[in-house]
Write a protein that holds these residues in place. Structure first.
Motif, PDB file in Angstrom:
ATOM      1  N   VAL A  17     -20.300  69.378 -11.861  1.00 10.97           N
ATOM      2  CA  VAL A  17     -21.471  70.211 -12.158  1.00 10.97           C
ATOM      3  C   VAL A  17     -21.228  71.661 -11.759  1.00 10.97           C
ATOM      4  O   VAL A  17     -21.635  72.585 -12.473  1.00 10.97           O
ATOM      5  CB  VAL A  17     -22.728  69.652 -11.443  1.00 10.97           C
ATOM      6  N   ASP A  18     -20.537  71.894 -10.650  1.00  3.57           N
ATOM      7  CA  ASP A  18     -20.274  73.257 -10.183  1.00  3.57           C
ATOM      8  C   ASP A  18     -19.483  74.083 -11.197  1.00  3.57           C
ATOM      9  O   ASP A  18     -19.629  75.302 -11.253  1.00  3.57           O
ATOM     10  CB  ASP A  18     -19.508  73.244  -8.851  1.00  3.57           C
ATOM     11  N   LYS A  19     -18.652  73.429 -11.993  1.00  2.00           N
ATOM     12  CA  LYS A  19     -17.841  74.140 -12.984  1.00  2.00           C
ATOM     13  C   LYS A  19     -18.612  74.417 -14.280  1.00  2.00           C
ATOM     14  O   LYS A  19     -18.103  75.089 -15.162  1.00  2.00           O
ATOM     15  CB  LYS A  19     -16.569  73.347 -13.307  1.00  2.00           C
ATOM     16  N   LYS A  20     -19.793  73.847 -14.403  1.00  2.00           N
ATOM     17  CA  LYS A  20     -20.623  74.021 -15.612  1.00  2.00           C
ATOM     18  C   LYS A  20     -19.824  73.726 -16.883  1.00  2.00           C
ATOM     19  O   LYS A  20     -19.565  74.621 -17.702  1.00  2.00           O
ATOM     20  CB  LYS A  20     -21.227  75.422 -15.656  1.00  2.00           C
ATOM     21  N   PRO A  21     -19.399  72.486 -17.058  1.00  2.00           N
ATOM     22  CA  PRO A  21     -18.556  72.144 -18.207  1.00  2.00           C
ATOM     23  C   PRO A  21     -19.242  72.412 -19.551  1.00  2.00           C
ATOM     24  O   PRO A  21     -20.463  72.338 -19.669  1.00  2.00           O
ATOM     25  CB  PRO A  21     -18.284  70.648 -18.043  1.00  2.00           C
ATOM     26  N   MET A  22     -18.422  72.723 -20.550  1.00  2.00           N
ATOM     27  CA  MET A  22     -18.914  72.930 -21.914  1.00  2.00           C
ATOM     28  C   MET A  22     -19.366  71.609 -22.525  1.00  2.00           C
ATOM     29  O   MET A  22     -20.339  71.553 -23.261  1.00  2.00           O
ATOM     30  CB  MET A  22     -17.808  73.546 -22.778  1.00  2.00           C
ATOM     31  N   PHE A  23     -18.619  70.546 -22.201  1.00  2.00           N
ATOM     32  CA  PHE A  23     -18.889  69.232 -22.774  1.00  2.00           C
ATOM     33  C   PHE A  23     -19.525  68.328 -21.720  1.00  2.00           C
ATOM     34  O   PHE A  23     -19.233  68.452 -20.530  1.00  2.00           O
ATOM     35  CB  PHE A  23     -17.587  68.604 -23.302  1.00  2.00           C
ATOM     36  N   THR A  24     -20.371  67.410 -22.170  1.00  2.00           N
ATOM     37  CA  THR A  24     -21.003  66.469 -21.242  1.00  2.00           C
ATOM     38  C   THR A  24     -19.943  65.518 -20.686  1.00  2.00           C
ATOM     39  O   THR A  24     -18.841  65.391 -21.261  1.00  2.00           O
ATOM     40  CB  THR A  24     -22.086  65.635 -21.946  1.00  2.00           C
ATOM     41  N   LEU A  25     -20.285  64.845 -19.616  1.00  2.00           N
ATOM     42  CA  LEU A  25     -19.371  63.851 -19.056  1.00  2.00           C
ATOM     43  C   LEU A  25     -19.037  62.804 -20.108  1.00  2.00           C
ATOM     44  O   LEU A  25     -17.873  62.429 -20.276  1.00  2.00           O
ATOM     45  CB  LEU A  25     -19.984  63.193 -17.810  1.00  2.00           C
ATOM     46  N   GLU A  26     -20.029  62.339 -20.839  1.00  2.00           N
ATOM     47  CA  GLU A  26     -19.809  61.309 -21.861  1.00  2.00           C
ATOM     48  C   GLU A  26     -18.866  61.804 -22.950  1.00  2.00           C
ATOM     49  O   GLU A  26     -17.990  61.067 -23.408  1.00  2.00           O
ATOM     50  CB  GLU A  26     -21.147  60.866 -22.465  1.00  2.00           C
ATOM     51  N   GLU A  27     -19.026  63.069 -23.367  1.00  2.00           N
ATOM     52  CA  GLU A  27     -18.136  63.625 -24.393  1.00  2.00           C
ATOM     53  C   GLU A  27     -16.712  63.740 -23.866  1.00  2.00           C
ATOM     54  O   GLU A  27     -15.751  63.435 -24.576  1.00  2.00           O
ATOM     55  CB  GLU A  27     -18.643  65.001 -24.837  1.00  2.00           C
ATOM     56  N   ARG A  28     -16.561  64.168 -22.616  1.00  2.00           N
ATOM     57  CA  ARG A  28     -15.226  64.318 -22.032  1.00  2.00           C
ATOM     58  C   ARG A  28     -14.551  62.969 -21.864  1.00  2.00           C
ATOM     59  O   ARG A  28     -13.347  62.829 -22.101  1.00  2.00           O
ATOM     60  CB  ARG A  28     -15.312  65.086 -20.714  1.00  2.00           C
TER      61      ARG A  28
END
Length: 163
Positions: free
Chosen positions: A40-51
């Protein structure tokens, strides 16, 4: 003895550099668990599920590779999967200091788990997820940086979600 290695990361998205390290780690260990961090701290572009979906698609044809998501300490996850080795990638000297500190931290938490550092092949050494994300924001070419399965998934997403 069945040696299990854990390869943790954000994989936002998984790149050819990541894939190269997974392939090479699989030659060294019986099983490789690709562990996709919530981050969460990195603010990913993709959701966990997408990754997770992208990592599963990229590695589906590799026997002895599995993908999991996680939101706990890497050492805890390693213990949950009976992994005795952590895989970490090194692209450049700039990665080394951070990765060394992380390796020492993990060793202080559980000295029975070893950290193995792998460098991607030279042709992938410049590839990072952040470079790919920047290209995606501007509809740049990423086919040469991503596994084909990942490129296909990203291509099928609405470009509005990639902003």
């Amino acid at each position: 003895m069945n040696t299990i290695a854990l390869y943790p990361g954000t994989f936002d998205p998984i790149t050819n550099g990541h894939y190269d390290i997974i392939e090479r780690a699989k030659k060294m260990f019986d099983h490789v668990v690709v562990a996709v961090a919530v981050s969460v701290d990195k603010k990913p572009m993709f959701t966990l599920e997408e990754r997770i979906q992208m990592a599963e698609a990229a590695t589906a044809h590799l026997e002895g590779v599995s993908v999991v998501g996680f939101d706990n300490l890497t050492i805890e996850l390693a213990n949950e999967h009976n992994a005795k080795v952590l895989i970490r990638g090194l692209r450049a000297v700039s990665d080394f200091e951070y990765e060394l500190q992380l390796g020492y931290l993990n060793n202080s938490l559980d000295d029975t788990i070893e950290t193995v550092y792998l460098m991607p092949k030279l042709k992938h050494a410049f590839v990072s997820s952040s470079i790919v994300r920047n290209l995606l924001k501007f509809n740049g070419k990423t086919e040469h940086l991503l596994p084909p399965e990942v490129q296909k998934i990203i291509g099928s997403m609405n470009s509005c979600t990639l902003q």
